[in-house]
Design an enzyme around this catalytic site. Structure first.
Site, PDB file in Angstrom:
ATOM      1  N   CYS A 184       0.799  -1.236   0.000  1.00 47.88           N
ATOM      2  CA  CYS A 184       0.000   0.000   0.000  1.00 47.88           C
ATOM      3  C   CYS A 184       0.826   1.278   0.000  1.00 47.88           C
ATOM      4  CB  CYS A 184      -0.949   0.009   1.186  1.00 47.88           C
ATOM      5  SG  CYS A 184      -2.079   1.431   1.125  1.00 47.88           S
ATOM      6  N   CYS A 199     -18.414  -6.305   1.722  1.00 51.13           N
ATOM      7  CA  CYS A 199     -17.573  -6.323   0.534  1.00 51.13           C
ATOM      8  C   CYS A 199     -16.201  -6.784   1.001  1.00 51.13           C
ATOM      9  CB  CYS A 199     -17.492  -4.918  -0.072  1.00 51.13           C
ATOM     10  SG  CYS A 199     -16.310  -4.793  -1.425  1.00 51.13           S
TER      11      CYS A 199
HETATM   12  N1  SAM Z   1      -7.392   1.337   5.276  1.00 50.72           N
HETATM   13  C1  SAM Z   1      -8.525   0.565   4.945  1.00 50.72           C
HETATM   14  C2  SAM Z   1      -8.244  -0.917   4.894  1.00 50.72           C
HETATM   15  O1  SAM Z   1      -7.121  -1.321   4.703  1.00 50.72           O
HETATM   16  O2  SAM Z   1      -9.202  -1.664   5.034  1.00 50.72           O
HETATM   17  C3  SAM Z   1      -9.172   0.971   3.634  1.00 50.72           C
HETATM   18  C4  SAM Z   1      -8.342   1.375   2.428  1.00 50.72           C
HETATM   19  S1  SAM Z   1      -7.322   0.117   1.705  1.00 50.72           S
HETATM   20  C5  SAM Z   1      -6.396   1.091   0.554  1.00 50.72           C
HETATM   21  C6  SAM Z   1      -8.450  -0.883   0.747  1.00 50.72           C
HETATM   22  C7  SAM Z   1      -7.912  -2.040  -0.033  1.00 50.72           C
HETATM   23  O3  SAM Z   1      -7.229  -1.592  -1.183  1.00 50.72           O
HETATM   24  C8  SAM Z   1      -6.894  -2.941   0.622  1.00 50.72           C
HETATM   25  O4  SAM Z   1      -7.491  -3.867   1.473  1.00 50.72           O
HETATM   26  C9  SAM Z   1      -6.249  -3.631  -0.559  1.00 50.72           C
HETATM   27  O5  SAM Z   1      -6.929  -4.831  -0.852  1.00 50.72           O
HETATM   28  C10 SAM Z   1      -6.434  -2.634  -1.694  1.00 50.72           C
HETATM   29  N2  SAM Z   1      -5.141  -2.097  -2.148  1.00 50.72           N
HETATM   30  C11 SAM Z   1      -4.375  -1.187  -1.520  1.00 50.72           C
HETATM   31  N3  SAM Z   1      -3.242  -0.957  -2.208  1.00 50.72           N
HETATM   32  C12 SAM Z   1      -3.289  -1.733  -3.313  1.00 50.72           C
HETATM   33  C13 SAM Z   1      -2.402  -1.935  -4.404  1.00 50.72           C
HETATM   34  N4  SAM Z   1      -1.241  -1.310  -4.488  1.00 50.72           N
HETATM   35  N5  SAM Z   1      -2.767  -2.808  -5.366  1.00 50.72           N
HETATM   36  C14 SAM Z   1      -3.953  -3.462  -5.281  1.00 50.72           C
HETATM   37  N6  SAM Z   1      -4.829  -3.312  -4.278  1.00 50.72           N
HETATM   38  C15 SAM Z   1      -4.495  -2.468  -3.283  1.00 50.72           C
HETATM   39 FE1  SF4 Z   2      -3.185   1.022   3.134  1.00 57.64          FE
HETATM   40 FE2  SF4 Z   2      -5.496   0.318   4.345  1.00 57.64          FE
HETATM   41 FE3  SF4 Z   2      -3.169  -0.931   4.920  1.00 57.64          FE
HETATM   42 FE4  SF4 Z   2      -3.570   1.595   5.676  1.00 57.64          FE
HETATM   43  S1  SF4 Z   2      -4.699  -0.223   6.376  1.00 57.64           S
HETATM   44  S2  SF4 Z   2      -1.688   0.769   4.799  1.00 57.64           S
HETATM   45  S3  SF4 Z   2      -4.708   2.395   3.929  1.00 57.64           S
HETATM   46  S4  SF4 Z   2      -4.296  -0.938   2.965  1.00 57.64           S
END
Ligand code: SAM
Ligand code: SF4
Ligand code: DTB
Length: 318
Positions: A61, A190
């Site tokens: 991320c 989801c």
């Molecule tokens: N922070 C919250 C969480 O982790 O539940 C919500 C936002 S987080 C960015 C949501 C989802 O985006 C993650 O669970 C992951 O599956 C997906 N995600 C994040 N970065 C990604 C990446 N570089 N490539 C593909 N999916 C990604």
């Molecule tokens: Fe990214 Fe969600 Fe992990 Fe935070 S919890 S680092 S926003 S995927």
């Protein structure tokens, strides 16, 4: 109609995933047509309502505070900014608007109230509203339900066995606990994952197993292909063969026939042919708009042209 199953074994899942591709696609299509319109996909649009500086260390991320990436951190947006974006999502043909925040846990107080107001506003526009805010308490889940939230996104991301290689700041059980709270509050779930993290096929079977034994199945199952972002530990990860994504989607479709299976992150690096195979494999939703949360996505014009070629329409607001 066959009853939905919640007792899939990992062995059965492996057998399905490894079928010869024509057989796998045929089975996925047969299931798909029983529950969904094959000529329609749902378009969803994402908005990052709070960006970056996340205390979690998810290795994929770009928003994690643990890594130095080009993401510009930004505090929680105003309700009006969020609703402006929701209105443009609706004009672009989206029927679901997903608000993502880089929090470990949803906050208490004024910020949470702002999210609730945004949820109410999105619902008033006639859109489905989805949020992904990290971990929730029972009270927060209840309040989101009362505000009219359609769905809560909280991914399991990978298998329980591989999880520790990707995230060390929370456990698989933390994720399952939040999912339980969401379900108990009456919000639809989801929940999906990512492929291309360096996981094995066994990890993919195990993730699918975790999803498919949930009762009810998650109503929405996003399947993401890793978007490799400079500065994250997975920036140089070997790209996964796109047929693994096709197999993953087809297997999810067969295991969870009624769920929306969403071809989520990663479309930008895929050919039109590969994306079309994902649709044939039973994906019935995509994210539209030039940006996912922080990374690029095909433009609306490209997608309109592409789906027109396939003869597939976007689901209309009902
Ligand atoms: N922070 C919250 C969480 O982790 O539940 C919500 C936002 S987080 C960015 C949501 C989802 O985006 C993650 O669970 C992951 O599956 C997906 N995600 C994040 N970065 C990604 C990446 N570089 N490539 C593909 N999916 C990604
Ligand atoms: Fe990214 Fe969600 Fe992990 Fe935070 S919890 S680092 S926003 S995927
Ligand atoms: C999901 O499974 N994929 C979306 C949504 N749920 C929140 C997020 C994809 C994020 C891709 C990386 C980024 O743009 O920051």
């Amino acid at each position: 109609m066959e009853a939905l199953r919640y007792d899939w074994t990992v062995e059965e899942i492996a057998q399905i995933y490894e079928l010869p591709l024509p057989e796998l696609i045929f089975r996925a299509q047969s299931v798909h047509r029983r529950y969904h319109k094959p000529s329609e996909v749902q378009a969803c649009m994402l908005l990052s309502i709070k960006t970056g500086r996340c205390p979690e260390d998810c290795a994929y991320c770009p928003q994690s505070a643990h890594y130095k990436t080009a993401v510009q951190p930004a505090p929680l947006l105003d309700v009006q900014q969020i609703l402006d974006a929701a209105r443009s999502a609706r004009s672009a043909g989206a029927t679901r608007f997903c608000m993502g925040a880089a929090w470990r846990s949803a906050p208490l107080g004024a910020e949470f109230e702002r999210v609730l107001e945004a949820v109410r506003g999105v619902r008033e526009l006639g859109l489905e509203a989805c949020c992904t805010l990290g971990m929730l308490t029972d009270e927060q889940a209840q309040k989101l339900a009362e505000a009219g939230l359609t769905a809560y996104n909280h991914n399991l991301d990978t298998s329980p066995e591989f999880y520790g290689e990707i995230i060390s700041t929370r456990t698989y059980q933390d994720r399952l606990d939040t999912l339980d709270r969401v379900r108990k509050a009456g919000i639809s779930v989801c929940c999906g994952g990512i492929i291309g993290l360096g996981e094995s096929r066994n990890d993919r079977y195990s993730l699918l197993h975790q999803l498919a034994i949930q009762q009810p199945h998650p109503e929405s199952v996003p399947i993401n292909l890793l978007v490799r972002v400079e500065g994250t530990p997975l920036a140089k990860q070997e790209p996964v063969d796109v047929f693994e994504l096709v197999r993953m989607i087809a297997t999810a479709r067969i295991l969870m026939p009624k769920s929306m299976v969403r071809l989520s992150a990663g479309r930008l690096t895929m050919s039109e042919e590969a994306q079309a195979l994902c649709i044939l494999a039973g994906a019935n939703s995509i994210f539209i708009g030039e940006k996912l949360l922080t990374t690029p996505n095909p433009s609306a014009q490209e997608d309109i042209r592409f789906f027109d070629k396939l003869g597939i329409s976007f689901r209309a607001i009902t």
